[in-house]
Design an enzyme around this catalytic site. Sequence first.
Site, mmCIF file in Angstrom:
data_model
loop_
_atom_site.group_PDB
_atom_site.id
_atom_site.type_symbol
_atom_site.label_atom_id
_atom_site.label_comp_id
_atom_site.label_asym_id
_atom_site.label_seq_id
_atom_site.Cartn_x
_atom_site.Cartn_y
_atom_site.Cartn_z
ATOM 1 N N SER A 133 17.514 -14.095 4.236
ATOM 2 C CA SER A 133 17.417 -15.469 3.780
ATOM 3 C C SER A 133 16.649 -16.264 4.836
ATOM 4 C CB SER A 133 18.818 -16.042 3.531
ATOM 5 O OG SER A 133 18.752 -17.370 3.051
ATOM 6 N N TYR A 147 10.393 -22.851 -1.762
ATOM 7 C CA TYR A 147 10.875 -21.758 -0.907
ATOM 8 C C TYR A 147 12.365 -21.955 -0.635
ATOM 9 C CZ TYR A 147 11.654 -18.915 3.276
ATOM 10 O OH TYR A 147 12.161 -18.028 4.184
ATOM 11 N N LYS A 151 15.634 -19.438 -1.573
ATOM 12 C CA LYS A 151 16.618 -18.930 -0.615
ATOM 13 C C LYS A 151 18.020 -19.452 -0.913
ATOM 14 C CE LYS A 151 13.825 -16.331 1.694
ATOM 15 N NZ LYS A 151 13.938 -14.855 1.546
#
Length: 274
Positions: A133, A147, A151
């Site tokens: 992660s 993004y 995650k």
Amino acid sequence: MKVWFVTGASRGFGREWTIAALERGDSVAATARDTTTLDDLVAKYGDRILPLTLDVTDREADFAAVAKAHEHFGRLDVVVNNAGYGQFGMIEELSEQEARAQIETNVFGALWVTQAALPFLRAQGSGHILQVSSIGGISAFPNIGIYNASKWALEGFSQALAQEVADFGVHVTLIEPGGFDTDWGGASAKHATPNPAYDEFREKAAEQRRRRTAAPGDPAASSAAVLTLVDAENPPLRAFFGEAPLSIAEADYESRLASWREYQPLAVEAGGRG
């Protein structure tokens, strides 16, 4: 000896951790879009490394690659979902294709590999899934919002997964690095078409990022930490890599808790009991 399955093994964390595993005598099924990047490792470590061409967004190919690795080595002990990239761009700037591609790789790629590995891990009653992660999976920063979204999704399904598979002897750990000296923000990154309206703020966001990553970690040094995690009897659900993530998370969560407490009367009222 452990058997590893590592996605995105051609560079960055994936390559360093593959080397670390091989160096100590473990075996690795190492996947990459271009397996010629692994030729030097094959030459050095021989049949203890199995290079596999893989695009993690292809679910059928993920299942085939994991099955091939299990058939080749006879078991799987450590599954590392490392393949991924960073998509830069303000939320308004992102195209549909850019947003979908980020989620396809960073979320679905890890999900498909995880699903493919679980029957083997459950059957043998052991195993450890490492999900790569980011501190961006705990907090969120401007110009990388999609993004962050990818995650945060990885964090969510992995925390649920850890509870679902614990009774089978399978562990799950989310590795959350801060800034590291990889090409995450360089050659492997993708960038949305800039909207001039954000040019001034873009500079502020870039300065914030420079401060966050002023002292980047060494990917090679992270190898020892990964080996410690995979050898732990009771590994953590989450592990920060680098100095900066803890202070970022503490500040973020202190702010959240303060806000939640301030508005708790509103929460009670919203529930009809105010």
